[in-house]
Design an enzyme around this catalytic site. Structure first.
Site, PDB file in Angstrom:
ATOM      1  N   TRP A 100     -50.192  39.095 -18.747  1.00  0.00           N
ATOM      2  CA  TRP A 100     -50.578  39.051 -17.329  1.00  0.00           C
ATOM      3  C   TRP A 100     -52.058  39.381 -17.165  1.00  0.00           C
ATOM      4  CZ3 TRP A 100     -47.488  36.113 -15.057  1.00  0.00           C
ATOM      5  CH2 TRP A 100     -46.107  36.181 -15.247  1.00  0.00           C
ATOM      6  N   ASP A 167     -53.456  45.342 -10.907  1.00  0.00           N
ATOM      7  CA  ASP A 167     -52.209  44.598 -10.761  1.00  0.00           C
ATOM      8  C   ASP A 167     -51.078  45.608 -10.966  1.00  0.00           C
ATOM      9  OD1 ASP A 167     -49.916  43.085 -11.056  1.00  0.00           O
ATOM     10  OD2 ASP A 167     -50.708  41.752 -12.601  1.00  0.00           O
ATOM     11  N   LYS A 191     -40.476  42.807  -8.322  1.00  0.00           N
ATOM     12  CA  LYS A 191     -40.037  43.782  -9.314  1.00  0.00           C
ATOM     13  C   LYS A 191     -39.536  45.053  -8.638  1.00  0.00           C
ATOM     14  CE  LYS A 191     -42.088  40.926 -12.326  1.00  0.00           C
ATOM     15  NZ  LYS A 191     -43.457  40.461 -12.488  1.00  0.00           N
TER      16      LYS A 191
HETATM   17  C1  LIG Z   1     -44.351  39.427 -12.892  1.00  0.00           C
HETATM   18  C2  LIG Z   1     -45.775  39.786 -13.019  1.00  0.00           C
HETATM   19  C3  LIG Z   1     -46.812  38.941 -12.581  1.00  0.00           C
HETATM   20  C4  LIG Z   1     -46.549  37.554 -12.042  1.00  0.00           C
HETATM   21  O1  LIG Z   1     -46.005  37.586 -10.781  1.00  0.00           O
HETATM   22  P1  LIG Z   1     -45.759  36.230  -9.967  1.00  0.00           P
HETATM   23  O2  LIG Z   1     -45.453  36.764  -8.591  1.00  0.00           O
HETATM   24  O3  LIG Z   1     -44.619  35.530 -10.607  1.00  0.00           O
HETATM   25  O4  LIG Z   1     -46.993  35.410  -9.995  1.00  0.00           O
HETATM   26  C5  LIG Z   1     -48.105  39.387 -12.691  1.00  0.00           C
HETATM   27  N1  LIG Z   1     -48.394  40.592 -13.205  1.00  0.00           N
HETATM   28  C6  LIG Z   1     -47.434  41.433 -13.654  1.00  0.00           C
HETATM   29  C7  LIG Z   1     -47.806  42.759 -14.208  1.00  0.00           C
HETATM   30  C8  LIG Z   1     -46.096  41.046 -13.574  1.00  0.00           C
HETATM   31  O5  LIG Z   1     -45.135  41.880 -14.016  1.00  0.00           O
END
Ligand SMILES: *Cc1c(COP(=O)(O)O)cnc(C)c1O
Length: 357
Positions: A100, A167, A191
């Site tokens: 990511w 993030d 999540k």
């Molecule tokens: C799941 C995830 C993403 C991607 O998320 P999307 O909403 O599917 O674009 C980005 N960063 C992290 C740390 C993630 O766990």
């Protein structure tokens, strides 16, 4: 009562209460005689949902008035581009702690000068780099606090000489965060705070407007700060479910309370991984995530991997297969994952050990 033990990495388990209240709102939204997906997003009933959702975010994370919380489409992956569009002028630094983080960096490279200040790629991202220096001439420094695929986590709010951007897709609301230390915190909802279809961004307002490029209207955080996340039609249903998820979190005592529960759940599972001679954890102990617990068969027992997956499946475990890029197992034990599911997985590992050792 859940019928299975859901360890999916995202989308993933959500609180029963949030799902039930959302079903009710799908049928009849606040006595309007219409579904929540049938009402105008300009109605007073919908405005009340937006206001309540925003207020819950601010209350649960103690977000200071310097920051605003936004609800946006496009997921966390779209935020990778927002970050570079809104903050990259001369040079940006990224902490490369996984796939990511790399994807976030790629978007910045597409718009200008961006690079990895430090990386843990040398050992398949099984640790968080340390001892690196953050150059003071960066426009921002970007981190991924929880590395969903590898089960590593930065569990403190670091001091940073330049604007810090994080993030927090997979650990938002899992622990208290000092929001004042960040220029931006963002992530997908799916999540810990709701269903897929909405992303959150907590942005320090005075950090915006510092780049010279033209920013397309929809990619400009200021558009959404000014429009109260309603510049255009927001993803109404995901936002509704998010509001219900946060209401549940507040009801059980908020982020401080869930943090203790999360630490407890994670420590139970890591203890079993460390004790059980058939399994071995993959992340460095000091960097272990309390959200995604990654493990493999111990050396010599690799051939039991598929058998354990089948065995666990037979006992109601869902989603414990590791990410396709790393293999092994991953149990995602987000906020809404009950302790009883963690205990069921532990019992499953213990019984499997008795039968196979
Ligand atoms: C799941 C995830 C993403 C991607 O998320 P999307 O909403 O599917 O674009 C980005 N960063 C992290 C740390 C993630 O766990």
């Amino acid at each position: 009562m859940k019928q299975v033990h859901n360890f999916n990495a995202g989308p993933c388990v959500l609180p029963d209460q949030a799902i039930e209240n959302s079903i009710e709102a799908l049928k009849d939204f606040m006595g309007t005689g219409m579904s929540v997906i049938e009402v105008s997003h300009r109605s007073k009933e919908w405005s009340a949902v937006m206001d309540e959702c925003r207020a819950l975010w601010k209350e649960l994370l103690h977000i200071p008035d310097t920051h605003e919380v936004l609800f946006l489409g496009g997921g966390a992956s779209m935020q990778f581009l927002y970050v570079a569009m809104n903050f990259l002028e001369n040079k940006a630094g990224y902490l490369e702690t996984g796939v990511w983080a790399k994807k976030a960096l790629k978007e910045a490279k597409g718009l200008g000068n961006a690079y990895a200040v430090a990386s843990s790629a040398d050992r398949t991202y099984c640790y968080i780099p340390k001892g690196y220096e953050i150059p003071e001439d960066l426009d921002y420094f970007h981190i991924t606090t929880n590395n969903t695929i590898y089960g590593t986590e930065i569990r403190h709010d670091m001091d940073c000489p330049v604007p810090l951007i994080a993030d927090m897709s997979s650990d938002i609301m899992s622990r208290p965060v000092d929001v004042s230390k960040y220029a931006l915190i963002y992530g997908g909802a799916q999540k810990n705070v709701g269903p897929a279809g909405v992303a959150f961004a907590i942005v320090r307002k005075d950090a915006l407007g510092k780049v010279s490029r033209y920013i397309p209207t929809m990619l400009d955080y200021r558009t959404h700060v000014d429009g109260g996340s309603m510049f255009n039609t927001p993803p109404v249903f995901p936002i509704f479910v998010m509001k219900e998820t946060l209401k549940w979190l507040k009801g059980i005592g908020g982020v401080e309370a869930i943090h203790k529960i999360n630490e407890h759940k994670a420590s139970l599972l890591y203890q079993e991984i460390d004790r059980n001679s058939l399994f071995r954890g993959t992340a460095e102990k000091e960097d272990r995530s309390i959200m995604n617990v990654c493990f493999v068969m111990a050396p010599g027992y690799e051939e039991l991997q598929d058998r354990f997956l089948d065995y666990a499946k037979g006992r109601g475990m869902v989603g414990i297969k590791g990410h396709r890029s790393v293999g092994g197992f991953r149990a995602s034990i987000y906020n809404a994952c009950p302790e009883e599911s963690v205990k069921a997985l532990i019992a499953c590992m213990q019984d499997f050990e008795k039968e196979n050792l």
